[in-house]
Structure formats: structure tokens, C-alpha cells
Design an enzyme around this catalytic site. Structure first.
Site, PDB file in Angstrom:
ATOM      1  N   HIS A 102       1.535   2.910   6.084  1.00 23.10           N
ATOM      2  CA  HIS A 102       0.521   1.919   6.454  1.00 23.10           C
ATOM      3  C   HIS A 102       0.030   1.197   5.209  1.00 23.10           C
ATOM      4  O   HIS A 102      -0.794   1.700   4.447  1.00 23.10           O
ATOM      5  CB  HIS A 102      -0.671   2.575   7.153  1.00 23.10           C
ATOM      6  CG  HIS A 102      -1.584   1.586   7.807  1.00 23.10           C
ATOM      7  ND1 HIS A 102      -1.638   1.408   9.179  1.00 23.10           N
ATOM      8  CD2 HIS A 102      -2.474   0.701   7.287  1.00 23.10           C
ATOM      9  CE1 HIS A 102      -2.525   0.461   9.460  1.00 23.10           C
ATOM     10  NE2 HIS A 102      -3.046   0.028   8.319  1.00 23.10           N
ATOM     11  N   CYS A 103       0.556  -0.002   5.004  1.00 28.36           N
ATOM     12  CA  CYS A 103       0.120  -0.844   3.893  1.00 28.36           C
ATOM     13  C   CYS A 103       0.221  -2.302   4.346  1.00 28.36           C
ATOM     14  O   CYS A 103       0.864  -2.608   5.353  1.00 28.36           O
ATOM     15  CB  CYS A 103       0.957  -0.599   2.637  1.00 28.36           C
ATOM     16  SG  CYS A 103       2.751  -0.629   2.888  1.00 28.36           S
ATOM     17  N   HIS A 104      -0.438  -3.167   3.607  1.00 31.23           N
ATOM     18  CA  HIS A 104      -0.486  -4.580   3.977  1.00 31.23           C
ATOM     19  C   HIS A 104      -0.055  -5.443   2.798  1.00 31.23           C
ATOM     20  O   HIS A 104      -0.150  -5.032   1.637  1.00 31.23           O
ATOM     21  CB  HIS A 104      -1.911  -4.987   4.367  1.00 31.23           C
ATOM     22  CG  HIS A 104      -2.543  -4.140   5.412  1.00 31.23           C
ATOM     23  ND1 HIS A 104      -2.268  -4.279   6.747  1.00 31.23           N
ATOM     24  CD2 HIS A 104      -3.446  -3.123   5.321  1.00 31.23           C
ATOM     25  CE1 HIS A 104      -2.981  -3.404   7.443  1.00 31.23           C
ATOM     26  NE2 HIS A 104      -3.701  -2.689   6.598  1.00 31.23           N
ATOM     27  N   TYR A 138     -12.128 -12.256   7.664  1.00 33.72           N
ATOM     28  CA  TYR A 138     -12.465 -11.932   6.280  1.00 33.72           C
ATOM     29  C   TYR A 138     -11.600 -12.755   5.334  1.00 33.72           C
ATOM     30  O   TYR A 138     -10.536 -13.233   5.704  1.00 33.72           O
ATOM     31  CB  TYR A 138     -12.271 -10.434   6.005  1.00 33.72           C
ATOM     32  CG  TYR A 138     -10.862  -9.917   6.244  1.00 33.72           C
ATOM     33  CD1 TYR A 138      -9.921  -9.881   5.216  1.00 33.72           C
ATOM     34  CD2 TYR A 138     -10.471  -9.460   7.497  1.00 33.72           C
ATOM     35  CE1 TYR A 138      -8.629  -9.416   5.428  1.00 33.72           C
ATOM     36  CE2 TYR A 138      -9.191  -8.993   7.717  1.00 33.72           C
ATOM     37  CZ  TYR A 138      -8.275  -8.964   6.682  1.00 33.72           C
ATOM     38  OH  TYR A 138      -6.995  -8.498   6.898  1.00 33.72           O
ATOM     39  N   ARG A 187       1.227  -3.966  16.571  1.00 29.87           N
ATOM     40  CA  ARG A 187      -0.111  -3.392  16.452  1.00 29.87           C
ATOM     41  C   ARG A 187      -1.091  -4.109  17.368  1.00 29.87           C
ATOM     42  O   ARG A 187      -1.061  -5.334  17.500  1.00 29.87           O
ATOM     43  CB  ARG A 187      -0.606  -3.499  15.011  1.00 29.87           C
ATOM     44  CG  ARG A 187      -1.869  -2.689  14.733  1.00 29.87           C
ATOM     45  CD  ARG A 187      -2.425  -3.015  13.365  1.00 29.87           C
ATOM     46  NE  ARG A 187      -3.291  -1.947  12.866  1.00 29.87           N
ATOM     47  CZ  ARG A 187      -4.230  -2.112  11.946  1.00 29.87           C
ATOM     48  NH1 ARG A 187      -4.406  -3.309  11.403  1.00 29.87           N
ATOM     49  NH2 ARG A 187      -4.976  -1.108  11.531  1.00 29.87           N
ATOM     50  N   ARG A 208     -14.700  -7.167  16.064  1.00 27.72           N
ATOM     51  CA  ARG A 208     -15.259  -7.654  14.803  1.00 27.72           C
ATOM     52  C   ARG A 208     -14.170  -8.084  13.831  1.00 27.72           C
ATOM     53  O   ARG A 208     -14.444  -8.752  12.840  1.00 27.72           O
ATOM     54  CB  ARG A 208     -16.124  -6.568  14.159  1.00 27.72           C
ATOM     55  CG  ARG A 208     -15.354  -5.300  13.796  1.00 27.72           C
ATOM     56  CD  ARG A 208     -16.267  -4.269  13.140  1.00 27.72           C
ATOM     57  NE  ARG A 208     -15.562  -3.049  12.819  1.00 27.72           N
ATOM     58  CZ  ARG A 208     -15.504  -1.984  13.598  1.00 27.72           C
ATOM     59  NH1 ARG A 208     -16.122  -2.005  14.770  1.00 27.72           N
ATOM     60  NH2 ARG A 208     -14.847  -0.893  13.224  1.00 27.72           N
ATOM     61  N   HIS A 264      -5.456   5.560  11.347  1.00 23.50           N
ATOM     62  CA  HIS A 264      -6.574   5.985  10.494  1.00 23.50           C
ATOM     63  C   HIS A 264      -7.411   7.122  11.091  1.00 23.50           C
ATOM     64  O   HIS A 264      -8.643   7.051  11.130  1.00 23.50           O
ATOM     65  CB  HIS A 264      -7.478   4.798  10.181  1.00 23.50           C
ATOM     66  CG  HIS A 264      -6.779   3.649   9.517  1.00 23.50           C
ATOM     67  ND1 HIS A 264      -5.743   3.827   8.628  1.00 23.50           N
ATOM     68  CD2 HIS A 264      -6.970   2.298   9.610  1.00 23.50           C
ATOM     69  CE1 HIS A 264      -5.332   2.644   8.202  1.00 23.50           C
ATOM     70  NE2 HIS A 264      -6.040   1.708   8.785  1.00 23.50           N
ATOM     71  N   ASP A 313      -3.080   2.396   3.072  1.00 25.05           N
ATOM     72  CA  ASP A 313      -3.849   1.270   3.603  1.00 25.05           C
ATOM     73  C   ASP A 313      -4.176   0.237   2.528  1.00 25.05           C
ATOM     74  O   ASP A 313      -5.147  -0.509   2.646  1.00 25.05           O
ATOM     75  CB  ASP A 313      -5.140   1.764   4.280  1.00 25.05           C
ATOM     76  CG  ASP A 313      -5.806   0.688   5.124  1.00 25.05           C
ATOM     77  OD1 ASP A 313      -5.097  -0.220   5.608  1.00 25.05           O
ATOM     78  OD2 ASP A 313      -7.038   0.745   5.300  1.00 25.05           O
TER      79      ASP A 313
END
Length: 304
Positions: A44-46, A62, A137, A143, A194, A260
């Protein structure tokens, strides 16, 4: 107690859109003491940007730091990670171009999890599959990004099922009552992100028990990531260790781990990614089980 650490005020229907600024990740992470096995996978990384090549969505919640693929791979080398699963960041919306470019450039070491609109076509899924995408996903946190209806999601799941993909589910524990029956009936593998966004004090409580029950289902997987988000004691996030250990005990063959990076919309100080690797050693002290979580399980789910 205020359970969730993120509070984003956004107006999408009019002309005002208030975005949370996103701090950059730790600039000089330590080198971990824990030596990872060959072919260890960050599941899990972006990657985000660079915006000049891959613009951000006008509807993003954001403003992200620039976190291109080169920085991610440099971090992986520093930490001893050989493989990665790039999860499409919501700041890019449904434009998966940055992820696609990375998968095409590093096909042997990367796989992807996409974001798909309800009207996605089989042809679009085929194109994503060809470059290494293996899942989609669904973010149920309004939010961050408004989720499609469950009916619309079911339509997407029907289209991805023939490709052997899985669903990645990101939601708050308070949403379990409205989602748990739907999750139990999902016809394909699904990964809970998570540690279910539990807080450290949730150990032994009703939400924790609900996730333990979910993990009894043989199609449900869990990511023991995001300790820095759920911890109420701060570094080294030790209050999250009992939660992770219990999930691993229930489903060692259906557990994944990830850092993450670059930790988007984290409202507390950025974690040292080297320390997150060492935390894995505390969450999974058995070396054989740790190898399964880092190598065997992601290889099976993502086709490395």
C-alpha cells in the site's frame, strides 16, 4: 472521544472547495534494523504527480506533496523493499495516468489498484489489467471522496470479476453496521485497508470484534498498515501492535502490509518510514509468518 483524526470541510456543489494542505513525508527516514526478505512487497503506497505531467483533480479534498515514482522507489531501496502495489490516490480522481505510467515503466516490480467510475467499461478494465492493475479501491469516507452507491459498486465488481481482480475497502469502523452484510456477501476477494481504521483503544472492543468476525470469511483480507493513523500513544505506535497481532493470528495467509507513503491527509507529524518497517517486526515477530505477509501473500493476490 473524537475517534477520527481527519476533519475536512468541503463544499462541492457550489464554487467553494476548501482543501486540506498535505505536509510532505519524512525527508530523511532512518534505515530500519529489520532486514526484509527478498521480494518483500509494500502492498500500500501512493504516487502523486508530478503535477506538470499528471494534473490533480479539481475535486480533490487535499493538496498533496509531490510524490513521484522516482521518490517512492528510492525509499523502497533505502528500506529494503523489492516490490510495490501502487494504490491510486484520490487527489488524481479517476485519472489513473500517473499509476499507469509507473506500472509500464517498472512492470516486474509494481502492480496497481485503480479508482474506477461507475460507468467504467470492460475495455477500460482490459487496458488497466494489461499494465498490471489487479484491484479497484472503494473509499467510503465522504470527507475524502464520495463513494458510489452499493448498487453502482456491485456493477463494477461484476465487470472486474472475470479478470481475477479484488476490491480494496477503505472505511471507518462506525460504518460497519451499514456495510458488514454487504461485505459478507461479496463474491470476490476483498482487502480491508489500514486495520479497519481502528484506534489503539479499540482493541477488545465492539469494532475490533466485528473485524475479527469479518476475517473468519475466507475471502476477506486485512492490511496491517496505518498504525501511525490509529495510534493514540504516538511513536513507536505500540498500542496498535495487539490489534495487528490478532488479525495476523486469524488470517496469516490473508494479511498484507504497506507503509502508506507519502501518508496523505495525515494530520499529525509524519512518521519515520524506517521505524514503520521496524514496527512490522513487533507486529509480526515470527519470521516465517512475516515472509508470508511480505512475499507470499502479495505474490498470490497480485500475480508477481
Amino acid at each position: 472521544m473524537i475517534r477520527r483524526q481527519i476533519s475536512v470541510q468541503i463544499t462541492r456543489g457550489g464554487n467553494i472547495l476548501i482543501r486540506r494542505p498535505c505536509p510532505p513525508p519524512c525527508p530523511e527516514p532512518s534505515r530500519p534494523n529489520l532486514a526484509l526478505p527478498a521480494n518483500a512487497c509494500d502492498s500500500h503506497c501512493h504516487i502523486m504527480g508530478p503535477a506538470a505531467l499528471f494534473p490533480y483533480s479539481a475535486q480533490r479534498a487535499y493538496d498533496p506533496p509531490e510524490a513521484p515514482i522516482e521518490k517512492l522507489l528510492a525509499l523502497h531501496r533505502h528500506l529494503g523493499i523489492s516490490r510495490g502495489v501502487i494504490v491510486q490516490a484520490s487527489c488524481h480522481g479517476f485519472d489513473n495516468s500517473a499509476m499507469i505510467d509507473a506500472l509500464k515503466t517498472y512492470p516486474d516490480r509494481l502492480r496497481g489498484v485503480a479508482l474506477l467510475p461507475p460507468d467504467c467499461t470492460i475495455e477500460q478494465i482490459e487496458e488497466l489489467h494489461a499494465v498490471g492493475v489487479r484491484g479497484v479501491r472503494f473509499n467510503f469516507m465522504s470527507r475524502i471522496q464520495k463513494a458510489p452507491s452499493l448498487e453502482a459498486i456491485n456493477g463494477i465488481l461484476e465487470r472486474i470479476a472475470p479478470f481475477g481482480w479484488h476490491a480494496v475497502l477503505h472505511f471507518d469502523p462506525e460504518q460497519i453496521p451499514q456495510l458488514k452484510n454487504w461485505i459478507a456477501d461479496l463474491p470476490l476477494p476483498h482487502v480491508i485497508d489500514h486495520m479497519g481504521r481502528l484506534n489503539g483503544s479499540d482493541y477488545g472492543g465492539k469494532y475490533f470484534d466485528e473485524f475479527c468476525t469479518m476475517l473468519q470469511g475466507k475471502s476477506t483480507w486485512m492490511k496491517i498498515s496505518g498504525a501511525e493513523r490509529g495510534s493514540e500513544t504516538g511513536p513507536p505506535f505500540a498500542d496498535m501492535i495487539p490489534i495487528a497481532r490478532k488479525f495476523v493470528e486469524i488470517a496469516p495467509d490473508r494479511t498484507l502490509w504497506g507503509i502508506d507513503w507519502p501518508h496523505p491527509v495525515l494530520t499529525r507529524p509524519m512518521p519515520d518510514d524506517g521505524h514503520l518497517v521496524d514496527l512490522l517486526g513487533e507486529m509480526v515477530p515470527d519470521e516465517t509468518t512475516r515472509k508470508a505477509i511480505l512475499v507470499d501473500n502479495p505474490a498470490r493476490l497480485y500475480g508477481f
